[in-house]
Enzyme design. Structure first.
Site, PDB file in Angstrom:
ATOM      1  CE  LYS A 124     -12.544  -3.612  -3.274  1.00 28.65           C
ATOM      2  NZ  LYS A 124     -12.599  -2.876  -4.478  1.00 28.65           N
ATOM      3  CG  ASP A 148      -9.027  -1.865  -2.614  1.00 28.84           C
ATOM      4  OD1 ASP A 148      -9.176  -0.630  -2.648  1.00 28.84           O
ATOM      5  OD2 ASP A 148      -9.366  -2.624  -3.543  1.00 28.84           O
TER       6      ASP A 148
HETATM    7  O1  C5P Z   1      -2.453  -0.679  -4.470  1.00 35.47           O
HETATM    8  P1  C5P Z   1      -2.534  -1.916  -5.294  1.00 35.47           P
HETATM    9  O2  C5P Z   1      -1.258  -2.706  -5.261  1.00 35.47           O
HETATM   10  O3  C5P Z   1      -3.710  -2.761  -4.977  1.00 35.47           O
HETATM   11  O4  C5P Z   1      -2.741  -1.426  -6.780  1.00 35.47           O
HETATM   12  C1  C5P Z   1      -2.535  -2.257  -7.900  1.00 35.47           C
HETATM   13  C2  C5P Z   1      -2.337  -1.369  -9.124  1.00 35.47           C
HETATM   14  O5  C5P Z   1      -3.526  -0.660  -9.422  1.00 35.47           O
HETATM   15  C3  C5P Z   1      -1.288  -0.300  -8.943  1.00 35.47           C
HETATM   16  O6  C5P Z   1      -0.007  -0.780  -9.265  1.00 35.47           O
HETATM   17  C4  C5P Z   1      -1.742   0.779  -9.894  1.00 35.47           C
HETATM   18  O7  C5P Z   1      -1.329   0.458 -11.210  1.00 35.47           O
HETATM   19  C5  C5P Z   1      -3.238   0.658  -9.861  1.00 35.47           C
HETATM   20  N1  C5P Z   1      -3.889   1.622  -8.952  1.00 35.47           N
HETATM   21  C6  C5P Z   1      -3.969   2.941  -9.351  1.00 35.47           C
HETATM   22  N2  C5P Z   1      -4.591   3.858  -8.534  1.00 35.47           N
HETATM   23  C7  C5P Z   1      -5.127   3.487  -7.366  1.00 35.47           C
HETATM   24  C8  C5P Z   1      -5.069   2.136  -6.942  1.00 35.47           C
HETATM   25  C9  C5P Z   1      -4.432   1.229  -7.764  1.00 35.47           C
HETATM   26  O8  C5P Z   1      -3.482   3.316 -10.428  1.00 35.47           O
HETATM   27  N3  C5P Z   1      -5.746   4.404  -6.611  1.00 35.47           N
END
Ligand code: C5P
Length: 274
Positions: free
Chosen positions: A9, A134
């Site tokens: 992506k 994602d």
């Molecule tokens: O959702 P995911 O585990 O992929 O996100 C990894 C990290 O990225 C989260 O722990 C957070 O710190 C940050 N994040 C965020 N805001 C988002 C997506 C991710 O702060 N919209």
């Protein structure tokens, strides 16, 4: 054996709007997918994961691969067995193009296909949501506007067939620290209209914080901007992969050759948008 593609992506735009109390950030993003990516195979057998391909080494020995977590969550929700997965890892890891998320979504699709579960079953999206911000977009697998953490999706008409070049300077970047380095300034929403226009008027608010962590991102952007015929040059996600869109495959090929000549160690993928 079931074979599922796990396409990369890219974020055509990524606007960070605010910090949330739960540690995440409220974003607006334009997701698009490229035609190439990882590949995931599912065969009958006890739950297992074998990893091959150019980036297998980085992941081998990692206990909690997103494929394994996706299969575990699926087995718990649907009361069905997991399976023997083989992941062909072609996308660089921790690189802003959703490789792990794409793999998790491909695992859910493969299991659902095996068991006759509809691919738009809301339970699959609930599992995807629990695995990462994602993963729902990767499960949807088509161009979309994402809101919230990125999981609230509104499909949009895509740019199918548009030539794209992805370049990664070989620096792994973790998402959390990049979001944490965002300066907290809301620079406004993504506009309306057709996808390319919205993207062109948009930005990636994570570029500045990511560049402060991985300065090579600036070199990648500069190299792409040097090429002829670019329609859009931008960093994807939290980096470090950057991409350029072109009208003509010849311009993409010339840019890819220039990147390979200038930076032989960098990862470079010539593809088209899905
Ligand atoms: O959702 P995911 O585990 O992929 O996100 C990894 C990290 O990225 C989260 O722990 C957070 O710190 C940050 N994040 C965020 N805001 C988002 C997506 C991710 O702060 N919209």
């Amino acid at each position: 054996m079931i074979v599922e593609q796990a396409p990369a992506k890219i974020n055509l735009a990524l606007h960070v709007r605010s910090r949330r109390d739960d540690g995440y950030h409220e974003i607006e993003t334009l997701f698009a997918f490229v035609q190439d990516g990882d590949e995931l195979r599912l065969a009958d057998g006890p739950p297992s994961l074998a990893i091959e391909g150019p980036f297998a080494g980085v992941l081998t020995g990692e206990g909690d691969n997103l494929v394994t977590r996706a299969a575990g969550a699926y087995a718990a929700v649907f009361a069905k067995p997991g399976g023997a997965f083989t992941l062909v890892k072609r996308l660089p890891v921790a690189s802003g193009i959703g490789g792990g998320s794409a793999d998790a979504a491909a695992a859910l699709r493969a299991l659902a296909r095996r068991d006759g579960v509809s691919l738009d079953d809301p339970r699959l999206f609930a599992i995807a949501d629990s695995l990462g911000s994602d993963v729902p977009a990767c499960l949807l697998g088509r161009s979309a506007l994402g809101r919230g953490r990125g999981e609230q999706l509104e499909p949009v008409d895509g740019l199918t067939g548009m030539p794209v070049l992805l370049v990664n300077p070989g620096v792994a970047v973790s998402t959390g620290p990049v979001f944490a380095a965002w300066d907290g300034r809301d620079r406004g929403p993504i506009g309306d209209g057709a996808l390319l226009g919205r993207a062109l008027l948009g930005r990636n608010d994570l570029e500045a914080p990511a560049r402060s962590i991985a300065p090579a991102i600036g070199d990648a952007l500069a190299l792409l901007l040097d090429g002829a015929g670019t329609r859009l040059v931008r960093m994807s996600g939290s980096g470090a992969t950057c991409f350029a869109l072109y009208d003509w495959p010849e311009d993409r090929a010339a840019a890819a050759n220039a990147v390979r000549a200038a930076r032989p160690g960098w990862w470079c993928l010539e593809s088209v948008l899905a």
